[in-house]
Design a protein around this motif. Structure first.
Motif, PDB file in Angstrom:
ATOM      1  N   TYR A 116      30.582  18.015  28.914  1.00 27.41           N
ATOM      2  CA  TYR A 116      30.965  19.168  29.749  1.00 27.41           C
ATOM      3  C   TYR A 116      30.274  19.107  31.106  1.00 27.41           C
ATOM      4  O   TYR A 116      30.848  19.578  32.100  1.00 27.41           O
ATOM      5  CB  TYR A 116      30.722  20.513  29.045  1.00 27.41           C
ATOM      6  CG  TYR A 116      29.472  20.632  28.213  1.00 27.41           C
ATOM      7  CD1 TYR A 116      29.416  20.133  26.916  1.00 27.41           C
ATOM      8  CD2 TYR A 116      28.340  21.271  28.708  1.00 27.41           C
ATOM      9  CE1 TYR A 116      28.272  20.255  26.140  1.00 27.41           C
ATOM     10  CE2 TYR A 116      27.192  21.403  27.932  1.00 27.41           C
ATOM     11  CZ  TYR A 116      27.158  20.888  26.655  1.00 27.41           C
ATOM     12  OH  TYR A 116      26.015  21.000  25.900  1.00 27.41           O
TER      13      TYR A 116
ATOM     14  N   ARG B 169      22.512  27.468  31.675  1.00 26.11           N
ATOM     15  CA  ARG B 169      23.933  27.215  31.418  1.00 26.11           C
ATOM     16  C   ARG B 169      24.658  28.527  31.095  1.00 26.11           C
ATOM     17  O   ARG B 169      25.826  28.701  31.453  1.00 26.11           O
ATOM     18  CB  ARG B 169      24.158  26.172  30.320  1.00 26.11           C
ATOM     19  CG  ARG B 169      25.618  25.720  30.300  1.00 26.11           C
ATOM     20  CD  ARG B 169      25.886  24.416  29.550  1.00 26.11           C
ATOM     21  NE  ARG B 169      25.548  24.459  28.163  1.00 26.11           N
ATOM     22  CZ  ARG B 169      24.508  23.846  27.605  1.00 26.11           C
ATOM     23  NH1 ARG B 169      23.691  23.119  28.360  1.00 26.11           N
ATOM     24  NH2 ARG B 169      24.263  23.927  26.320  1.00 26.11           N
TER      25      ARG B 169
ATOM     26  N   GLY C   9      21.252  20.081  25.899  1.00 29.37           N
ATOM     27  CA  GLY C   9      22.176  20.775  24.996  1.00 29.37           C
ATOM     28  C   GLY C   9      21.549  22.039  24.434  1.00 29.37           C
ATOM     29  O   GLY C   9      21.947  23.152  24.770  1.00 29.37           O
TER      30      GLY C   9
ATOM     31  N   TRP D 134      18.574  31.480  30.424  1.00 24.47           N
ATOM     32  CA  TRP D 134      19.192  30.180  30.104  1.00 24.47           C
ATOM     33  C   TRP D 134      20.177  29.820  31.227  1.00 24.47           C
ATOM     34  O   TRP D 134      21.119  30.568  31.489  1.00 24.47           O
ATOM     35  CB  TRP D 134      19.906  30.303  28.762  1.00 24.47           C
ATOM     36  CG  TRP D 134      20.606  29.080  28.274  1.00 24.47           C
ATOM     37  CD1 TRP D 134      20.130  27.803  28.246  1.00 24.47           C
ATOM     38  CD2 TRP D 134      21.922  29.036  27.693  1.00 24.47           C
ATOM     39  NE1 TRP D 134      21.070  26.963  27.688  1.00 24.47           N
ATOM     40  CE2 TRP D 134      22.164  27.686  27.349  1.00 24.47           C
ATOM     41  CE3 TRP D 134      22.909  29.992  27.432  1.00 24.47           C
ATOM     42  CZ2 TRP D 134      23.366  27.282  26.760  1.00 24.47           C
ATOM     43  CZ3 TRP D 134      24.098  29.592  26.847  1.00 24.47           C
ATOM     44  CH2 TRP D 134      24.319  28.249  26.511  1.00 24.47           C
TER      45      TRP D 134
ATOM     46  N   TRP E  12      27.994  29.794  32.848  1.00 26.98           N
ATOM     47  CA  TRP E  12      29.217  30.265  32.161  1.00 26.98           C
ATOM     48  C   TRP E  12      29.638  31.626  32.720  1.00 26.98           C
ATOM     49  O   TRP E  12      30.835  31.876  32.943  1.00 26.98           O
ATOM     50  CB  TRP E  12      29.000  30.393  30.659  1.00 26.98           C
ATOM     51  CG  TRP E  12      28.726  29.168  29.839  1.00 26.98           C
ATOM     52  CD1 TRP E  12      27.888  29.085  28.744  1.00 26.98           C
ATOM     53  CD2 TRP E  12      29.318  27.853  29.946  1.00 26.98           C
ATOM     54  NE1 TRP E  12      27.909  27.824  28.194  1.00 26.98           N
ATOM     55  CE2 TRP E  12      28.774  27.045  28.913  1.00 26.98           C
ATOM     56  CE3 TRP E  12      30.232  27.282  30.829  1.00 26.98           C
ATOM     57  CZ2 TRP E  12      29.131  25.705  28.735  1.00 26.98           C
ATOM     58  CZ3 TRP E  12      30.567  25.933  30.665  1.00 26.98           C
ATOM     59  CH2 TRP E  12      30.027  25.166  29.635  1.00 26.98           C
TER      60      TRP E  12
ATOM     61  N   ASP F 187      28.915  32.651  26.719  1.00 27.52           N
ATOM     62  CA  ASP F 187      29.799  31.493  26.863  1.00 27.52           C
ATOM     63  C   ASP F 187      31.277  31.906  26.797  1.00 27.52           C
ATOM     64  O   ASP F 187      32.147  31.266  27.388  1.00 27.52           O
ATOM     65  CB  ASP F 187      29.541  30.452  25.756  1.00 27.52           C
ATOM     66  CG  ASP F 187      28.080  30.236  25.438  1.00 27.52           C
ATOM     67  OD1 ASP F 187      27.305  31.200  25.577  1.00 27.52           O
ATOM     68  OD2 ASP F 187      27.707  29.133  25.028  1.00 27.52           O
TER      69      ASP F 187
ATOM     70  N   PHE G 199      37.783  26.734  25.614  1.00 30.07           N
ATOM     71  CA  PHE G 199      37.217  25.469  26.095  1.00 30.07           C
ATOM     72  C   PHE G 199      38.063  24.282  25.612  1.00 30.07           C
ATOM     73  O   PHE G 199      38.080  23.230  26.244  1.00 30.07           O
ATOM     74  CB  PHE G 199      35.801  25.271  25.554  1.00 30.07           C
ATOM     75  CG  PHE G 199      34.715  25.978  26.331  1.00 30.07           C
ATOM     76  CD1 PHE G 199      34.521  25.744  27.675  1.00 30.07           C
ATOM     77  CD2 PHE G 199      33.847  26.853  25.688  1.00 30.07           C
ATOM     78  CE1 PHE G 199      33.493  26.363  28.379  1.00 30.07           C
ATOM     79  CE2 PHE G 199      32.817  27.483  26.383  1.00 30.07           C
ATOM     80  CZ  PHE G 199      32.643  27.232  27.733  1.00 30.07           C
TER      81      PHE G 199
ATOM     82  N   ASP H 273      35.588  29.455  21.062  1.00 30.30           N
ATOM     83  CA  ASP H 273      35.657  28.378  22.053  1.00 30.30           C
ATOM     84  C   ASP H 273      37.008  27.669  22.098  1.00 30.30           C
ATOM     85  O   ASP H 273      37.127  26.615  22.737  1.00 30.30           O
ATOM     86  CB  ASP H 273      34.532  27.370  21.821  1.00 30.30           C
ATOM     87  CG  ASP H 273      33.221  27.872  22.398  1.00 30.30           C
ATOM     88  OD1 ASP H 273      33.254  28.699  23.329  1.00 30.30           O
ATOM     89  OD2 ASP H 273      32.156  27.431  21.914  1.00 30.30           O
TER      90      ASP H 273
ATOM     91  N   GLN I   7      20.267  29.767  22.877  1.00 30.47           N
ATOM     92  CA  GLN I   7      19.900  28.473  23.456  1.00 30.47           C
ATOM     93  C   GLN I   7      18.939  28.605  24.631  1.00 30.47           C
ATOM     94  O   GLN I   7      18.542  27.619  25.235  1.00 30.47           O
ATOM     95  CB  GLN I   7      21.161  27.715  23.851  1.00 30.47           C
ATOM     96  CG  GLN I   7      21.822  27.065  22.650  1.00 30.47           C
ATOM     97  CD  GLN I   7      23.272  26.704  22.882  1.00 30.47           C
ATOM     98  OE1 GLN I   7      24.172  27.407  22.409  1.00 30.47           O
ATOM     99  NE2 GLN I   7      23.515  25.626  23.593  1.00 30.47           N
TER     100      GLN I   7
ATOM    101  N   TRP J 297      33.396  22.436  19.836  1.00 33.70           N
ATOM    102  CA  TRP J 297      33.801  23.175  21.036  1.00 33.70           C
ATOM    103  C   TRP J 297      33.969  22.305  22.273  1.00 33.70           C
ATOM    104  O   TRP J 297      34.622  22.719  23.244  1.00 33.70           O
ATOM    105  CB  TRP J 297      32.798  24.301  21.323  1.00 33.70           C
ATOM    106  CG  TRP J 297      31.463  23.846  21.864  1.00 33.70           C
ATOM    107  CD1 TRP J 297      30.395  23.383  21.159  1.00 33.70           C
ATOM    108  CD2 TRP J 297      31.056  23.821  23.240  1.00 33.70           C
ATOM    109  NE1 TRP J 297      29.349  23.067  21.993  1.00 33.70           N
ATOM    110  CE2 TRP J 297      29.730  23.326  23.279  1.00 33.70           C
ATOM    111  CE3 TRP J 297      31.669  24.174  24.447  1.00 33.70           C
ATOM    112  CZ2 TRP J 297      29.012  23.179  24.472  1.00 33.70           C
ATOM    113  CZ3 TRP J 297      30.953  24.011  25.636  1.00 33.70           C
ATOM    114  CH2 TRP J 297      29.647  23.525  25.640  1.00 33.70           C
TER     115      TRP J 297
HETATM  116  N1  GLY Z   1      28.881  26.798  24.492  1.00 33.30           N
HETATM  117  C1  GLY Z   1      27.723  26.191  23.948  1.00 33.30           C
HETATM  118  C2  GLY Z   1      26.804  25.656  24.954  1.00 33.30           C
HETATM  119  O1  GLY Z   1      26.888  25.968  26.132  1.00 33.30           O
HETATM  120  O2  GLY Z   1      25.950  24.870  24.575  1.00 33.30           O
END
Ligand code: GLY
Length: 384
Positions: A364, A234, A350, A232, A238, A162, A108, A105, A224, A60
């Protein structure tokens, strides 16, 4: 001026605007060096040695490095950035006709390659590939549950926050083809994000599991983040950046208001140096928890556009916050004094629950840092 001297000098900067032109100059030097260092690799993660790995092209993250190059090309007019970025969407197309693991994704991946290539050069291959990716994404829509299916191997009913960042390719396809189905699906997923992913307090779920047949919401999964009810960072980034993008296409204020709610929670959770921990609810103190510079750079980039869409008196706070975050990323987390380091930012996270890629550089994180600085330098184009 040497890089180390710059870094030391930047330590004393009180405001990003004092150093922004100098940082941008240094960034160009850095990206030129990265072109040599990265070569044909598809960079994803750089660990302690500062050397980017070479990830498979259907992963991704493969659009972010060419995305940096396209931004640099547009900002400078220099051809070598375009030349280094040119082949990427062709590589994706090759991979897409053989065994692969493309999923939601594709936004992305194709927005910072095929779509921006077509926008900037009129390239017809870029247009075709971008539209193929949009069709593929639209084909993942679950009509019973109003969500886009995220991954391939996992449950059929999983949707993840995401996805909000992938929606721009649907709105772009609606504009290019005049076919409103793309917009219907983009709005439907955005509505699900607003109504089901974002909690009352502005924190955000990572994964929601739906019954794929009835569309009924079953449960929130930690993914995650630290747990099903955690925050989370991140994922919040998003949602924030993604919903501002949806507002840009639709001009429907419910998406801007939702982005603002996520932004307010995000900003309230920031530590003193303005760079987010990986999960705002990892534990009560967060003292020993790692940062995630990618959450910071993505959120900062989204905040810049959020600020611009709000009345100036309301938006100013978000712009100030973005500038503080970017100043801290520049001064405290940059690799300016490490020319052999192939990345721009340190201390990304990550996937902490899987103990994978903690305290590393993430492509990213680098991309959204470049995107945010370009916006502050007057870049009007948008990739996402
Ligand atoms: N889209 C996967 C991440 O943010 O790790």
């Amino acid at each position: 001026m040497g890089e180390l001297m710059n870094a030391v000098k930047w330590q004393n900067a009180q405001k990003l605007e004092e150093i922004l032109p100098e940082v941008w100059k240094e960034l160009r030097v850095k990206v030129d060096r990265m072109i040599e260092q990265i070569g044909d690799k598809s960079p994803h993660v750089a660990k302690e040695d500062g050397v980017y790995d070479d990830m498979r092209v259907d992963w991704w993250t493969s659009g972010f490095w060419p995305g940096i190059l396209w931004i640099m090309h547009e900002m400078t007019g220099k051809e070598h950035y375009k030349e280094a970025a040119w082949e990427w969407d062709g590589k994706f197309e090759q991979k897409s006709i053989i065994d692969n693991n493309f999923h939601h994704d594709v936004g992305f991946q194709y927005l910072p390659t095929a779509v921006i290539k077509h926008k900037l050069t009129g390239d017809k291959d870029g247009l075709r590939r971008g539209l193929q990716a949009a069709n593929f994404l639209a084909g993942r829509f679950n009509i019973a549950g109003n969500f886009i299916r995220a991954w391939n191997q996992e449950k059929l009913g999983w949707s993840i926050v995401d996805s909000t960042m992938n929606l721009s390719i649907l709105f772009w396809a609606a504009e290019m083809t005049g076919d409103p189905r793309f917009e219907h699906i983009g709005r439907a997923q955005a509505d699900t994000v607003v109504q089901k992913f974002i909690r009352e307090d502005g924190s955000v779920n990572h994964i929601l599991s739906f019954d794929p047949k009835t569309g009924e919401l079953i449960e929130s999964l930690g993914g995650q983040g630290a747990g099903p009810q955690s925050a989370w960072s991140r994922g919040a980034a998003w949602a924030l950046h993604g919903l501002v993008n949806v507002y840009r296409f639709t001009e429907d204020t419910q998406y801007l208001k939702a982005a603002q709610r996520v932004a307010n929670y995000f900003l309230a959770c920031l530590p003193e140096d303005y760079v987010a921990h990986w999960d705002f609810r990892a534990d009560a103190s967060l003292d020993n928890e790692p940062r995630d510079t990618s959450a910071a750079s993505c959120a900062a980039s989204g905040l810049i556009d959020l600020a611009a869409f709000l009345p100036p008196i309301e938006g100013a706070m978000y712009l100030r916050a973005a500038e503080r975050m970017l100043l801290s990323l520049t001064v405290n987390y940059g690799t300016w004094d490490k020319p052999e380091n192939q990345a721009i930012l340190l201390e990304g996270t990550g996937n902490k629950p899987a103990n994978s890629n903690v305290n590393v550089s993430l492509i990213y994180g680098d991309y959204y840092y470049v995107e945010a600085l370009a916006k502050l330098q007057g870049w009007k184009q948008r990739i996402f």
